[in-house]
Design an enzyme around this catalytic site. Structure first.
Site, PDB file in Angstrom:
ATOM      1  N   ASP A 338       0.805  -1.155   0.195  1.00  0.00           N
ATOM      2  CA  ASP A 338      -0.128  -0.059   0.007  1.00  0.00           C
ATOM      3  C   ASP A 338       1.061   1.321  -0.222  1.00  0.00           C
ATOM      4  O   ASP A 338       2.007   1.206   0.220  1.00  0.00           O
ATOM      5  CB  ASP A 338      -0.992   0.043   1.405  1.00  0.00           C
ATOM      6  CG  ASP A 338      -1.789   1.290   1.486  1.00  0.00           C
ATOM      7  OD1 ASP A 338      -2.292   1.804   0.498  1.00  0.00           O
ATOM      8  OD2 ASP A 338      -1.753   1.965   2.322  1.00  0.00           O
ATOM      9  N   ASP A 547      -1.827  -0.416   6.060  1.00  0.00           N
ATOM     10  CA  ASP A 547      -2.265   0.250   7.243  1.00  0.00           C
ATOM     11  C   ASP A 547      -3.480   0.571   7.415  1.00  0.00           C
ATOM     12  O   ASP A 547      -3.765   0.832   8.843  1.00  0.00           O
ATOM     13  CB  ASP A 547      -0.894   1.230   7.576  1.00  0.00           C
ATOM     14  CG  ASP A 547      -1.651   2.794   6.928  1.00  0.00           C
ATOM     15  OD1 ASP A 547      -2.067   2.704   5.776  1.00  0.00           O
ATOM     16  OD2 ASP A 547      -1.652   3.526   7.791  1.00  0.00           O
ATOM     17  N   ASP A 551      -7.273  -1.422   3.413  1.00  0.00           N
ATOM     18  CA  ASP A 551      -6.292  -2.503   3.098  1.00  0.00           C
ATOM     19  C   ASP A 551      -6.689  -3.891   3.609  1.00  0.00           C
ATOM     20  O   ASP A 551      -6.389  -4.903   3.343  1.00  0.00           O
ATOM     21  CB  ASP A 551      -5.082  -2.151   3.611  1.00  0.00           C
ATOM     22  CG  ASP A 551      -4.506  -0.916   3.086  1.00  0.00           C
ATOM     23  OD1 ASP A 551      -4.422  -0.679   1.755  1.00  0.00           O
ATOM     24  OD2 ASP A 551      -3.802  -0.203   3.879  1.00  0.00           O
TER      25      ASP A 551
END
Length: 653
Positions: A338, A547, A551
């Site tokens: 990410d 995080d 996600d």
């Protein structure tokens, strides 16, 4: 004497390994069996009468064999065949044909092997479980949030929002946020960082770490039972109750193997006896076969190294949920990253000078959001002294935006369809800095040297559909992000993938700075899941690192989900939690997983080779019982001790 009863984390009060071994009942019984064997064997060697050594060797059989015999009988009641019971039967059979010393040797080596196995398990549990002893038992609580007097309380009685005083050299009694003061904090017991890190107002601190060089006032954010050290111990204990796929397979075939072993032993006894072999020779060969063909070493080949690796990772701030996860880590050959909060610092700032009304409305809606971009909007509004109004009917759509009602107006904040639309506010270049906090003039040029690195969000009046304004938000790369990506690239079969909900141009700028060639942008949470499924369809074992809430679906779908930070939903969906947001630990963790996997394979090869060799020797030649016992139990101890080496693991970067 300080107000807190703390011990330095760098020198924990742990019992020596020898003392740990003596505390184990398995070790004490094995020691008694060994002592009895030494005395009885010596009496046999000097030719003493049987009445002198007989009772001593009987004590050896009883001390070393009662527990496995009892466990084996319990297993039989549950219609399971326990390998331990076969060892006791073989020892008694040896005694029945006059091989009393050889049978006692089997009992001693078998008991010693069990004691070493128990010691290995205890060492693994102690290596992380001892962290709980690092947290102070007492704390200095400030009455009325610091306005009143001090009082000494038990650390376990601290509640969320209590404020505690941490003096120089004291241990921090609870997880919390610094509200006043500055110090250097030794976090090595929690995150594995070799050097102290600065802590000042706004810094997060953990129970069990030690402050030096200054005093801190810390607002408690988690009760003692939910602290980081408690979570480490809980996750390692949870991992010890899980079983890797290899272990599950071994246990699945163990029962069938044991039954087959008994059938083969009876055949090896009956066939030679029918062909004229003496009873003693046939029985001795059959018992030797039963001993050397038993799968004890194979059963121990898998779990000790994996659990040792889990404990090692836990001591370095990497919480691995299970032995299965550690096993999968060793096979990871594709990584999906990410962007925001993962390869960037996750603390973006609003750039430029948006209109006060637009910023205030956006902050009113975002105040309930946990997304880093939302926090940046709220911080910018408060930094300019703007009042943040109350919001009702708040709704968050991961990957899309947030909306709510502010002062009777339905306001939405979400990704801008185009950064050039009417109403946009282009942030100034670094040399055109603005004076207020969060302006470009205080931002690093590295954050927004290119407008494409800026994330644009629209503030929309949902009642009229009119875009009130567009905010530009920039985030900085982590200092170690590029080096980590290079290390991951060297360890995986395909280059790391950057998967983000940001626009393609902004993602491309970040990817260029990282050296990432595979960029997937404009993704919703379900799109990230699709990226994972595509890689898995190509035969890859995929790790996803993220995080945020958006996600969580990809983390859950990946072979290994790695959560940066401590957001509740992300942590629940992840297989690995990285404390301290230290991205550099990911390559180290992959190395540890691969080493654990190699150790498991090596253990299985060693155990299998020794079993095949000893069985072949017994069938085609004449394998002495004592040598068979030594070979079988020696291989069991070898694989158990080999797994313990992973308590140290590869060196941190």
């Amino acid at each position: 004497m300080t107000a807190l009863d703390a011990r330095p984390v760098t020198t924990p009060d742990r019992a020596p390994r020898r003392a740990l071994l003596l505390r184990l009942p398995e070790a004490r019984w094995a020691g008694l069996a060994l002592a009895a064997f030494a005395v009885g064997g010596l009496l046999v060697l000097v030719g003493a009468p049987a009445w002198t050594w007989g009772p001593v060797l009987a004590l050896c059989y009883a001390a070393g064999g009662w527990e496995p015999a009892l466990e084996g009988l319990r297993a039989l009641r549950e219609r399971r065949l326990d390998v331990d019971l076969l060892m006791v039967v073989a020892a008694l059979g040896a005694a029945a044909i006059g091989q009393v010393v050889d049978g006692a040797l089997l009992i001693v080596i078998f008991a010693t092997s069990g004691a070493l196995e128990a010691w290995a398990t205890a060492r693994t549990e102690e290596s992380v479980g001892g962290l709980l002893d690092l947290a102070p038992t007492r704390a200095t609580r400030l009455v009325d949030g610091g306005a009143g007097a001090e009082e000494e309380v038990r650390a376990e009685d601290l509640e969320v929002d209590d404020v505690v005083l941490v003096r120089p050299g004291d241990g921090i009694p609870a997880d919390g946020v610094v509200v006043d003061g500055a110090a250097e904090v030794d976090r090595s017991s929690i995150t594995g960082e070799p050097l102290p890190v600065p802590a000042r107002t706004g810094s997060e601190v953990y129970a069990g770490t030690v402050a030096a060089g200054g005093a801190l006032r810390v607002r408690v954010t988690r009760p003692a039972a939910e602290s980081v050290v408690a979570r480490i111990a809980e996750l390692v204990e949870e991992a010890s109750r899980t079983k890797a796929r290899t272990q599950l397979f071994i246990e699945k075939v163990e029962q069938r193997y044991s039954i087959g072993l008994v059938v083969a032993t009876l055949a090896i006894f009956a066939v030679p006896l029918a062909l004229g072999t003496t009873l003693d020779d046939a029985l001795l060969r059959a018992m030797t076969f039963m001993i050397v063909a038993s799968p004890c070493a194979l059963v121990l080949a898998t779990m000790p190294p994996l659990l040792a690796a889990v404990a090692n990772a836990g001591r370095r701030g990497l919480l691995v949920r299970s032995a299965q996860v550690m096993e999968r880590l060793g096979a990871v050959d594709a990584v999906v990253l990410d962007k925001t909060g993962t390869v960037t610092v996750g603390a973006p700032r609003v750039v430029g000078e948006p209109a006060a009304e637009v910023l205030a409305l956006a902050a009113a809606v975002e105040v309930r959001s946990e997304h880093p971009l939302g926090r940046a909007v709220v911080a910018a509004a408060r930094g300019r002294g703007l009042a943040v109004a109350e919001v009702v009917d708040f709704v968050a759509e991961p990957g899309v935006g947030v909306r709510g009602t502010v002062g009777g107006r339905r306001i939405g904040v979400g990704r801008a369809a185009s950064p050039s639309r009417e109403g946009n506010i282009r942030p100034p270049r670094p040399h055109e800095g603005s004076p207020h906090e969060g302006g470009a003039g205080e931002s690093s040029p590295h954050e927004h040297a290119d407008d494409a690195a800026i994330t644009w969000v629209d503030v929309t009046d949902l009642d009229t559909g009119r875009v009130l304004g567009t905010l530009g938000i920039a985030d900085a790369l982590r200092d170690d992000a590029a080096a980590t990506v290079a290390d991951l690239t060297a360890r995986t079969a395909v280059p790391p993938v950057l998967a983000t909900g940001d626009r393609a141009r902004a993602a491309g700028v970040v990817a260029g700075r990282l050296g990432v060639t595979d960029v997937r942008a404009d993704l919703l949470p379900e799109d990230k899941v699709t990226v994972v499924e595509e890689l898995r369809a190509d035969g890859r074992t995929v790790a996803v690192v993220g995080d945020g809430v958006n996600d969580a679906p990809a983390l859950a779908r990946a072979d290994v989900g790695v959560a940066m930070g401590s957001r509740e939903l992300t942590v629940r969906a992840a297989d690995v939690v990285v404390l301290g947001d230290d991205l550099r630990r990911l390559p180290w963790l992959l190395d540890l997983g691969r080493r654990a996997r190699r150790t498991v394979v090596a253990n299985l090869v060693v155990a299998g080779t020794i079993i095949v060799g000893l069985v072949t020797w017994d069938l085609v030649g004449h394998l002495p019982l004592a040598l068979g016992v030594a070979g079988h139990e020696g291989s069991t101890m070898l694989v158990a001790l080999n797994g313990l080496r992973l308590l140290r693991g590869p060196r941190r970067p």
